[in-house]
Write a protein that holds these residues in place. Structure first.
Motif, mmCIF file in Angstrom:
data_model
loop_
_atom_site.group_PDB
_atom_site.id
_atom_site.type_symbol
_atom_site.label_atom_id
_atom_site.label_comp_id
_atom_site.label_asym_id
_atom_site.label_seq_id
_atom_site.Cartn_x
_atom_site.Cartn_y
_atom_site.Cartn_z
ATOM 1 N N ASP A 5 50.992 58.375 37.647
ATOM 2 C CA ASP A 5 50.624 57.852 38.964
ATOM 3 C C ASP A 5 51.426 58.643 39.998
ATOM 4 O OD1 ASP A 5 50.683 56.321 41.389
ATOM 5 O OD2 ASP A 5 50.138 54.532 40.251
ATOM 6 N N CYS A 7 50.438 58.798 43.677
ATOM 7 C CA CYS A 7 50.409 58.244 45.029
ATOM 8 C C CYS A 7 49.163 57.386 45.210
ATOM 9 C CB CYS A 7 50.426 59.347 46.080
ATOM 10 S SG CYS A 7 48.966 60.410 46.101
ATOM 11 N N SER A 8 49.076 56.764 46.365
ATOM 12 C CA SER A 8 47.859 56.072 46.772
ATOM 13 C C SER A 8 46.897 57.112 47.343
ATOM 14 C CB SER A 8 48.193 55.045 47.857
ATOM 15 O OG SER A 8 47.003 54.545 48.441
ATOM 16 N N ASP A 11 47.661 58.064 50.815
ATOM 17 C CA ASP A 11 48.847 58.895 51.057
ATOM 18 C C ASP A 11 48.470 60.364 51.254
ATOM 19 O OD1 ASP A 11 50.602 56.753 50.865
ATOM 20 O OD2 ASP A 11 50.965 57.070 48.723
ATOM 21 N N ILE A 92 41.049 58.377 39.944
ATOM 22 C CA ILE A 92 41.480 57.317 40.853
ATOM 23 C C ILE A 92 41.202 55.986 40.170
ATOM 24 C CG2 ILE A 92 41.139 56.227 43.101
ATOM 25 C CD1 ILE A 92 40.165 58.981 44.108
ATOM 26 N N GLU A 94 41.945 51.933 40.984
ATOM 27 C CA GLU A 94 42.445 50.918 41.922
ATOM 28 C C GLU A 94 43.241 51.547 43.061
ATOM 29 O OE1 GLU A 94 44.436 47.810 39.786
ATOM 30 O OE2 GLU A 94 42.733 47.504 38.447
ATOM 31 N N ASP A 95 42.666 52.557 43.693
ATOM 32 C CA ASP A 95 43.248 53.238 44.855
ATOM 33 C C ASP A 95 44.479 54.079 44.529
ATOM 34 O OD1 ASP A 95 43.053 53.831 47.673
ATOM 35 O OD2 ASP A 95 44.855 52.616 47.953
ATOM 36 N N ARG A 96 44.819 54.245 43.258
ATOM 37 C CA ARG A 96 45.959 55.072 42.854
ATOM 38 C C ARG A 96 45.448 56.387 42.298
ATOM 39 N NH1 ARG A 96 50.307 53.851 45.294
ATOM 40 N NH2 ARG A 96 51.406 55.099 43.752
ATOM 41 N N LEU A 98 45.881 59.465 39.884
ATOM 42 C CA LEU A 98 46.548 59.802 38.635
ATOM 43 C C LEU A 98 46.308 61.275 38.336
ATOM 44 C CD1 LEU A 98 45.474 56.719 36.502
ATOM 45 C CD2 LEU A 98 47.490 56.963 37.945
#
Length: 111
Positions: A5, A7-8, A11, A92, A94-96, A98
């Motif tokens: 992971d 960042c969002s 970001d 991506i 859940e908005d993260r 990877l």
């Protein structure tokens, strides 16, 4: 794959990039206007330009030094220029954002 992971999604600036420092060099993580995320080596093979500072358009980035254009999907230079940059798998969830760390162990990322 070994997902980390980083960042969002938010970001990463829309039509911009964020740098991820790794053991094998810097990786540029780009966000397109369609909220797609791509990761490539950060250095242009032409003159070493920082691709993270380039212009993102569609699914491509233009090097800020000499206007070489690279596909964010394949890493191949577009137009009359020849060359290729390394690409790395992203996803991506859940908005993260990877990034596949197992690909970084191959040593193909630029400094």
């Amino acid at each position: 794959m070994n997902w980390i992971d980083i960042c969002s999604v938010t970001d990463i600036p829309l039509r911009g990039a964020r740098i991820v420092k790794t053991a094998v060099g810097c990786v540029a993580v780009f966000r397109t206007s369609d909220n797609e995320v791509f990761a490539t080596s950060n250095r242009c093979p032409h003159k070493g330009g920082p691709l993270s500072e380039g212009i993102v358009h569609g699914k491509a980035v233009t090097c800020p030094l000499h206007n070489w254009v690279f596909s964010l999907e394949t890493g191949k230079a577009q137009g009359p220029d020849e060359g290729q940059i390394a690409t790395f798998a992203t996803q991506i969830i859940e908005d993260r954002v990877l990034l596949d760390a197992s690909e970084l162990a191959t040593g193909v990322a630029a400094e």
